[in-house]
Design a protein around this motif. Structure first.
Motif, PDB file in Angstrom:
ATOM      1  N   VAL A  70      -0.645   3.636   8.569  1.00 59.56           N
ATOM      2  CA  VAL A  70       0.224   2.461   8.708  1.00 59.56           C
ATOM      3  C   VAL A  70      -0.435   1.406   9.588  1.00 59.56           C
ATOM      4  N   ASP A  71      -1.060   1.847  10.663  1.00 61.14           N
ATOM      5  CA  ASP A  71      -1.756   0.909  11.557  1.00 61.14           C
ATOM      6  C   ASP A  71      -2.871   0.174  10.813  1.00 61.14           C
ATOM      7  N   LEU A  72      -3.569   0.869   9.921  1.00 64.84           N
ATOM      8  CA  LEU A  72      -4.605   0.207   9.131  1.00 64.84           C
ATOM      9  C   LEU A  72      -3.997  -0.802   8.159  1.00 64.84           C
ATOM     10  N   CYS A  73      -2.835  -0.488   7.611  1.00 68.49           N
ATOM     11  CA  CYS A  73      -2.151  -1.454   6.747  1.00 68.49           C
ATOM     12  C   CYS A  73      -1.841  -2.735   7.522  1.00 68.49           C
ATOM     13  N   GLU A  74      -1.399  -2.587   8.756  1.00 65.57           N
ATOM     14  CA  GLU A  74      -1.129  -3.754   9.585  1.00 65.57           C
ATOM     15  C   GLU A  74      -2.412  -4.530   9.856  1.00 65.57           C
TER      16      GLU A  74
ATOM     17  N   GLY B  83       6.438   6.216   7.170  1.00 62.59           N
ATOM     18  CA  GLY B  83       5.975   5.274   6.156  1.00 62.59           C
ATOM     19  C   GLY B  83       5.421   5.867   4.883  1.00 62.59           C
ATOM     20  N   ALA B  84       5.351   7.186   4.768  1.00 58.11           N
ATOM     21  CA  ALA B  84       4.849   7.804   3.538  1.00 58.11           C
ATOM     22  C   ALA B  84       5.882   7.702   2.432  1.00 58.11           C
ATOM     23  N   SER B  85       5.435   7.381   1.228  1.00 59.95           N
ATOM     24  CA  SER B  85       6.360   7.302   0.089  1.00 59.95           C
ATOM     25  C   SER B  85       6.068   8.350  -0.975  1.00 59.95           C
ATOM     26  N   ILE B  86       4.959   9.080  -0.850  1.00 56.67           N
ATOM     27  CA  ILE B  86       4.652  10.213  -1.736  1.00 56.67           C
ATOM     28  C   ILE B  86       4.413  11.445  -0.877  1.00 56.67           C
ATOM     29  N   ALA B  87       4.995  12.565  -1.278  1.00 51.49           N
ATOM     30  CA  ALA B  87       4.703  13.857  -0.655  1.00 51.49           C
ATOM     31  C   ALA B  87       3.931  14.701  -1.654  1.00 51.49           C
ATOM     32  N   HIS B  88       2.690  15.026  -1.303  1.00 52.80           N
ATOM     33  CA  HIS B  88       1.870  15.913  -2.129  1.00 52.80           C
ATOM     34  C   HIS B  88       2.088  17.335  -1.621  1.00 52.80           C
ATOM     35  N   CYS B  89       2.580  18.214  -2.507  1.00 55.47           N
ATOM     36  CA  CYS B  89       3.157  19.479  -2.055  1.00 55.47           C
ATOM     37  C   CYS B  89       2.452  20.715  -2.617  1.00 55.47           C
ATOM     38  N   HIS B  90       2.213  21.669  -1.727  1.00 58.35           N
ATOM     39  CA  HIS B  90       1.827  23.040  -2.052  1.00 58.35           C
ATOM     40  C   HIS B  90       2.885  23.953  -1.434  1.00 58.35           C
TER      41      HIS B  90
ATOM     42  N   CYS C 135       0.843  -1.207   0.000  1.00 58.84           N
ATOM     43  CA  CYS C 135       0.000   0.000   0.000  1.00 58.84           C
ATOM     44  C   CYS C 135       0.867   1.241   0.000  1.00 58.84           C
ATOM     45  N   ILE C 136       0.647   2.112  -0.965  1.00 61.05           N
ATOM     46  CA  ILE C 136       1.345   3.388  -1.044  1.00 61.05           C
ATOM     47  C   ILE C 136       0.623   4.392  -0.151  1.00 61.05           C
TER      48      ILE C 136
END
Length: 278
Positions: free
Chosen positions: A252-256, A42-49, A5-6
């Motif tokens: 992340v907890d939901l991924c687990e 655990g984030a692999s994408i940063a959505h940036c403003h 999961c990303i």
């Protein structure tokens, strides 16, 4: 297809301020620090403003360049996704950062209502933004505020205006736009599979109190998840979120819970068909 999961963290946005929640990062240095904490969580994408010196949203390419450089330095391999959203600028100014060649950029392919305004995305502007993304090899994330946006992304893909398989994000819970409705969410999922194939990756974002519901719906059904202070400043009804990283940890907890590994940046790049990091 990988079960990983990303997790995307939307760190700042254009609306929340430190008066709303002191944890909202505004300056470039604050954003880089908050992104690094989220990356570690655990984030692999940063959505940036980005914001100007007064804290107001802007599309200033120079500020985007400094933010992009900071994230790439302190979060090796993290996917940098820059916003071309309409709250930060007008017309083609919204795409002025695309020559920076970020890994990804948001692309809204249609208009809809927002809480107090029309979120306008004219066909000419959408097509220009998409063409700039093709020119600079930037993968668009299709921000679907309405069902029609998914169908329009499919049409643009068929025409070659969007390269590769579109990556669609369902945005639900914006006042006056699509509510967070489970039946609609499930129809969105089925529509993406029908139009782009069963293995097409997709993501979901919920606004405000809907964030945790959309995180759980997406993670439990094989999608990817967006979280962060742009969309939601609270960790619970009674408590402000202490950081972006705390919201990432909740995902992340939901991924687990649903036995889905959290995608590393390199895994996320492979899942989305992105070039390896430098």
């Amino acid at each position: 297809m990988s079960n990983s999961c990303i997790i995307c963290v939307a760190i700042t946005g254009s609306v929340p301020t430190q008066a709303d929640n002191p944890a909202v990062p505004v300056t470039i240095s604050e954003q880089v620090e908050s992104t690094h904490e989220s990356f570690e969580a655990g984030a692999s994408i940063a959505h940036c403003h980005v914001r100007d010196d007064s804290g107001a949203p802007t599309s200033d390419p120079e500020r985007f360049a400094r933010l992009k450089e900071g994230i790439e330095t302190h979060c090796p391999g993290m996917i940098v996704q820059l916003s071309t959203g309409g709250r930060s600028g007008a017309g083609r100014d919204r795409g002025g950062m695309l020559p920076l060649r970020p890994d990804m950029a948001s692309l809204s392919v249609g208009s809809n209502n927002f809480p107090t305004r029309v979120y306008e995305n004219s066909p000419d502007l959408v097509e220009w933004l998409a063409s700039e993304m093709v020119t600079y090899n930037v993968k668009p994330e299709i921000e679907a505020f309405d069902l029609s946006h998914i169908f329009h992304a499919a049409l643009m893909h068929k025409r070659g205006q969007i390269k590769d398989t579109p990556y669609v994000q369902f945005v639900m819970g914006v006042k006056n736009a699509m509510p967070a409705d489970r039946a609609v969410f499930d129809f969105y999922r089925a529509t993406v599979a029908r139009l782009f194939g069963d293995d097409a990756p997709w993501c979901a974002a919920g606004v405000g109190a809907n964030q945790i519901a959309l995180n759980e719906w997406a993670i439990s059904t094989g999608g990817h998840a967006r979280t962060g202070l742009e969309d939601n400043i609270r960790i619970s009804r009674e408590q402000l979120a202490p950081s972006n990283a705390a919201l990432v940890q909740r995902a992340v907890d939901l991924c687990e819970k649903y036995e889905r590994p959290v995608a590393t940046p390199s895994e996320a790049r492979a899942l989305l068909g992105l070039r390896p990091s430098a």
